[in-house]
Design an enzyme around this catalytic site. Structure first.
Site, PDB file in Angstrom:
ATOM      1  CG  ASP A   1      -5.348  -4.536   2.986  1.00  0.00           C
ATOM      2  OD1 ASP A   1      -5.867  -4.238   1.890  1.00  0.00           O
ATOM      3  OD2 ASP A   1      -4.174  -4.941   3.101  1.00  0.00           O
TER       4      ASP A   1
ATOM      5  CG  HIS B   1      -5.905  -6.873  -1.330  1.00  0.00           C
ATOM      6  ND1 HIS B   1      -4.730  -7.282  -1.923  1.00  0.00           N
ATOM      7  CD2 HIS B   1      -5.542  -6.125  -0.254  1.00  0.00           C
ATOM      8  CE1 HIS B   1      -3.698  -6.799  -1.225  1.00  0.00           C
ATOM      9  NE2 HIS B   1      -4.171  -6.101  -0.208  1.00  0.00           N
TER      10      HIS B   1
ATOM     11  CG  HIS C   1      -1.897  -1.141   1.202  1.00  0.00           C
ATOM     12  ND1 HIS C   1      -3.243  -0.984   0.973  1.00  0.00           N
ATOM     13  CD2 HIS C   1      -1.688  -2.475   1.327  1.00  0.00           C
ATOM     14  CE1 HIS C   1      -3.824  -2.170   0.981  1.00  0.00           C
ATOM     15  NE2 HIS C   1      -2.902  -3.100   1.199  1.00  0.00           N
TER      16      HIS C   1
HETATM   17 ZN   LIG Z   1      -3.038  -5.131   1.249  1.00  0.00          ZN
HETATM   18 ZN   LIG Z   2      -2.545  -4.716   4.687  1.00  0.00          ZN
END
Ligand SMILES: [Zn+2]
Ligand SMILES: [Zn+2]
Length: 256
Positions: A130, A168, A57
């Site tokens: 995330d 993701h 990231h």
């Molecule tokens: Zn990630």
């Molecule tokens: Zn992460």
């Protein structure tokens, strides 16, 4: 505004928002896909928003900042490439004329933040890194189940039409697990079919919406009777809502 998911690595998306002249990018784990998109659309990068410190990231932040001079924003309590504006929950970030509210969403990492805008082209927009995925949530690397549950509760309370820009493309594997948890959830079965068709065409399943996630994501549904029952069949000692959530996350960790 154009919202673009730039695919990178195995399954990351670097979200880019632009107005035809200026762009912001979220969680650029590498510079190349961002530079290519800037060139392709003839854009100047004005802002880089970072949700948490993981390398996938932040890996492109220093290079992008060096090449474009874009302002970098990130979580106050995590180590990301300097210099950056340190943000805490409740802070506001102005980028491309949009006001984003910062939310503290610890769990995946201890200082993870999310960026929420109440209205971009008619609907709210969420960059949640995330923490929340379509059909799932991030692994608990640094935070506790109680923290993650509270973070997901805060995201679930956002307006239903909020577009969920997760970092993701984990949707299909998340949905296989979700089906095991809630085999009787018809909305989930239909959503899985939709997402499979998107992936067959090579298209992202994201952004999702908060309303969709409330209907299909077991980690936003851990107080639903059917979910509690399924979890207890695996972890009979899970009684209160935090231990049910913890057992659900643990089950997913071991799910093949
Ligand atoms: Zn990630
Ligand atoms: Zn992460």
């Amino acid at each position: 505004m154009d919202l673009i998911a730039l695919p990178a690595f195995q399954d990351n998306y670097f979200w880019m928002l632009h107005n035809g002249r200026q762009a912001l990018v979220v969680d650029p784990g590498s510079a190349a896909p961002v530079l290519a998109a800037l060139q392709q659309h003839d854009l100047a990068l004005s802002s880089i928003l970072v949700t948490h410190h993981h390398a996938d990231h932040t890996g492109g932040v220093a290079e992008l900042h060096g090449l474009t001079g874009a302002t970098v924003y990130g979580p106050a309590h995590e180590r990301i490439p300097e210099p950056f504006h340190r943000l805490n929950g409740g802070d506001r970030v102005q980028a491309l004329g949009i006001s984003f509210r910062v939310m503290d969403v610890p769990g995946h990492t201890a200082g993870h933040i999310a960026y929420f805008a109440t209205e971009v082209d008619g609907a709210p927009l969420l960059f949640c890194g995330d923490t929340l995925f379509s059909g799932g949530c991030g692994r608990l690397f640094e935070g506790t189940p109680a923290q993650m549950l509270a973070s997901l509760d805060a995201l679930a309370a956002l307006p239903g039409n909020t577009r969920v820009c997760a970092a993701h493309e984990y949707t299909l594997s998340n949905l296989r697990f979700a089906r095991a948890v809630e085999p009787g959830n018809q909305a989930l079965a239909e959503y899985q079919g939709q997402c499979e068709r998107l992936r067959e065409q090579g298209l992202p399943t994201l952004p999702s919406t908060i309303a969709t996630e409330r209907a299909i994501n077991p980690f936003l549904r851990s107080r639903e009777g059917a979910v509690v029952q399924s979890v207890r069949a695996h972890a009979p000692s899970a009684t209160d809502e935090v231990s049910v959530f913890a057992a659900l996350r643990e089950w997913k960790n071991n799910f093949q």
